[in-house]
Design a protein around this motif. Structure first.
Motif, short mmCIF file in Angstrom:
data_model
loop_
_atom_site.label_atom_id
_atom_site.label_comp_id
_atom_site.label_asym_id
_atom_site.label_seq_id
_atom_site.Cartn_x
_atom_site.Cartn_y
_atom_site.Cartn_z
N TYR A 155 4.81 49.70 -68.88
CA TYR A 155 6.21 49.73 -69.30
C TYR A 155 6.37 49.26 -70.74
CZ TYR A 155 8.39 51.15 -64.94
OH TYR A 155 8.81 51.87 -63.84
N GLN B 60 16.13 51.33 -67.29
CA GLN B 60 16.52 52.02 -66.06
C GLN B 60 15.66 51.68 -64.86
OE1 GLN B 60 19.06 54.28 -65.32
NE2 GLN B 60 19.95 53.72 -67.29
N GLU B 61 14.37 51.45 -65.06
CA GLU B 61 13.43 51.33 -63.95
C GLU B 61 13.03 49.87 -63.72
OE1 GLU B 61 10.13 54.00 -64.59
OE2 GLU B 61 11.45 55.62 -65.24
N GLU B 62 12.83 49.53 -62.46
CA GLU B 62 12.41 48.17 -62.12
C GLU B 62 10.98 47.95 -62.62
OE1 GLU B 62 12.83 45.18 -58.38
OE2 GLU B 62 11.92 47.12 -57.94
N SER C 255 9.89 47.57 -52.06
CA SER C 255 10.30 48.56 -53.05
C SER C 255 11.24 49.59 -52.44
CB SER C 255 9.07 49.27 -53.63
OG SER C 255 8.51 50.15 -52.67
N ARG D 207 13.50 54.09 -70.28
CA ARG D 207 12.89 53.70 -69.00
C ARG D 207 12.94 52.19 -68.79
NH1 ARG D 207 7.05 55.54 -68.26
NH2 ARG D 207 7.43 54.62 -66.21
N LYS E 138 17.63 46.12 -60.95
CA LYS E 138 17.53 46.23 -62.42
C LYS E 138 18.68 45.41 -62.98
CE LYS E 138 15.42 47.84 -66.04
NZ LYS E 138 14.04 47.39 -66.34
#
Length: 480
Positions: free
Chosen positions: A337, A379-381, A229, A376, A254
């Motif tokens: 998510y 945008q976020e993994e 990460s 989100r 992403k």
């Protein structure tokens, strides 16, 4: 009965000095213990580094072809054990059998490749300015390399770090991820059987906070290669910086797949969906965003929903198309998510629930439409089988949306317009750029790495670039 594994230090299989162990379980059947491993300490890690430092000079002085012969034999041993390693990988990490088999074959191919390349670790000859002289470079190993690898490709990534490090003449300490260490240990067993000298490779299992940190900060370690990460990678970079260690980081992604009006929509659906849902979305190169031109948007959404709903979910050894998440926490992260996507106003087209496929950590392939770039889920993994479909009105907007994230690992475009394809290559902010191909899948003989928060942007992995990280150059002026 679960298999019990030891650390490998200075040519010996040893128990941790803590006397403690930890277990891994089958993510398709969480009550089934797969392996028992050493819960190692700083002292275990220090012993491994000391063994590597002692072995490094002799291995560095071993001729490249001789080193390569051991790597080639390792590939042969791994090939003989391929079926066993494949089943172990499925049971411990959760991939489907074809996915696991392909990954094991990748590790075999990597060792065979670097077995041949070991003879090429030399240098270059240049023309000097004057007479009666020679001007050339000599490549030497950096010394002791620390390799810290993730759980999502638990044999391929250790292979593509170990093989070039050894081919270049380095001694190694390595820590596999605690969720799936068995197949990395299988590599070390193969290296031992192939005749690798004692101390050249040392493997220690246990927490990153003790084993990993000790490897990174130990004064005898010269280089650190980490895949994982972005958050942890930044910590690793900070720990290595005070000693000016050479650092290689491959981190999150992403990854976008742009779909333009000239594309064959059925082909675009196949490319985006296989990139999104293969290996349960647990790949740093997985397709997380489909950025689709409005002219084909509805047709694409309909097609990709049909694809996702047609996938079977279950135990990877029983013929499922998609296996489980590796752990309950990874499953919960994906479901969190999904909740975020709902709250932010995206349309949940399909999936989004824990799959009814048994007791394991199964989740449905999930597709959101009407996604905007600031959400989100855009945008976020996520690191799960979740695809965000974003509408755009033209090529310029598509590339702007694709670049509108902190990551820059892999990106693809599906188009039959040659001009669009070439502009995409020029304008996309990604280290891996694909035209009419999925974002996942890599050739082993070309460089791999990302941009922005996806990488340290220092050294690439694989191919000749994989050797560059593990060697340092001397320039020789010989006036005779």
């Amino acid at each position: 009965m679960p298999t019990e594994y030891s650390n490998y230090v200075d040519g010996k299989w040893t128990e941790s000095r803590t006397g403690n162990v930890f277990e891994t379980s089958n993510p398709a059947h969480p009550g089934e213990t797969v392996g028992v491993y050493q819960q190692s300490s700083e002292a275990d890690a220090e012993a491994a580094v000391e063994a590597a430092a002692a072995a490094a000079p002799e291995w560095a002085n071993t001729p490249g072809p001789a080193r390569g012969k051991i790597l080639t034999e390792t590939a042969s041993i791994l090939s003989d054990r391929a079926d066993e390693l494949t089943e172990t990988l499925v049971r411990e990490e959760g991939k489907t059998k074809p996915e696991a088999s392909g990954e094991v074959q990748r590790a075999i191919d990597i060792f065979a490749y670097y077995g041949a390349k070991a003879a090429d670790v030399g240098g270059t000859v240049k023309a000097p300015s004057g007479r009666d002289s020679r001007l050339y470079t000599v490549n030497e190993p950096v010394g002791v390399a620390a390799l810290i690898t993730p759980w999502n490709y638990p044999i391929a990534i250790p292979a593509w770090k170990l093989a070039p490090a050894l081919a270049a003449g380095n001694a190694v300490v390595t820590k596999p991820a605690s969720l799936a260490p068995a197949v990395a240990i299988g590599i070390v067993e193969a290296l031992e059987s192939a005749g690798l000298p004692d101390g050249v490779v040392n493997l220690v299992t246990g927490p990153g906070s003790s084993v990993g940190s000790t490897f990174v900060t130990h004064e005898a370690v010269d280089a650190v290669s980490f895949t994982g990460s972005t958050k942890v990678g930044n910590t690793v970079y900070g720990q290595a910086a005070p000693d000016q260690k050479r650092v290689q980081l491959e981190l999150g992604g992403k990854n976008p797949a742009i779909v333009m009006p000239s594309a064959d929509v059925d082909e675009a659906v196949e490319i985006a969906a296989t990139g999104a849902f293969g290996v349960t979305g647990q790949a740093c190169t997985a397709t997380s965003r489909a950025i689709v031109h409005e002219d084909v948007y509805d047709e694409f959404v309909e097609g990709v929903v049909s694809y996702g709903e047609g996938l079977s979910i279950g135990d990877g050894l029983e013929g499922a198309d998609m296996g489980p998440h590796v752990s309950e926490s990874e499953l919960e992260g994906t479901l969190d998510y999904v909740d975020a996507g709902r709250r932010e106003g995206a349309t949940l087209e399909t999936g989004g629930e824990r799959a009814d496929a048994g007791e394991g950590y199964f989740v449905e392939p999930t597709i959101f439409s009407d996604v905007s770039s600031e959400m989100r889920i855009a945008q976020e993994e996520i690191f799960g089988p979740v695809l965000a479909v974003i509408p755009v009105s033209d090529f310029d907007e598509a590339v702007a949306v694709a670049n509108d994230v902190e990551y820059g690992l892999s990106a693809s475009i599906v188009t039959n317009d040659h001009r669009e394809a070439n502009r995409f290559v020029d304008e996309i902010e990604a280290g891996v750029v694909k035209i009419n191909e999925k974002t996942t899948g890599l050739e082993l003989h070309v460089p791999f790495g990302g941009m922005k928060a996806s990488s340290s942007e220092t050294y690439r992995e694989q191919g000749d670039a994989g050797l560059d990280f593990f060697t340092i150059s001397k320039t020789v002026y010989d006036n005779y």
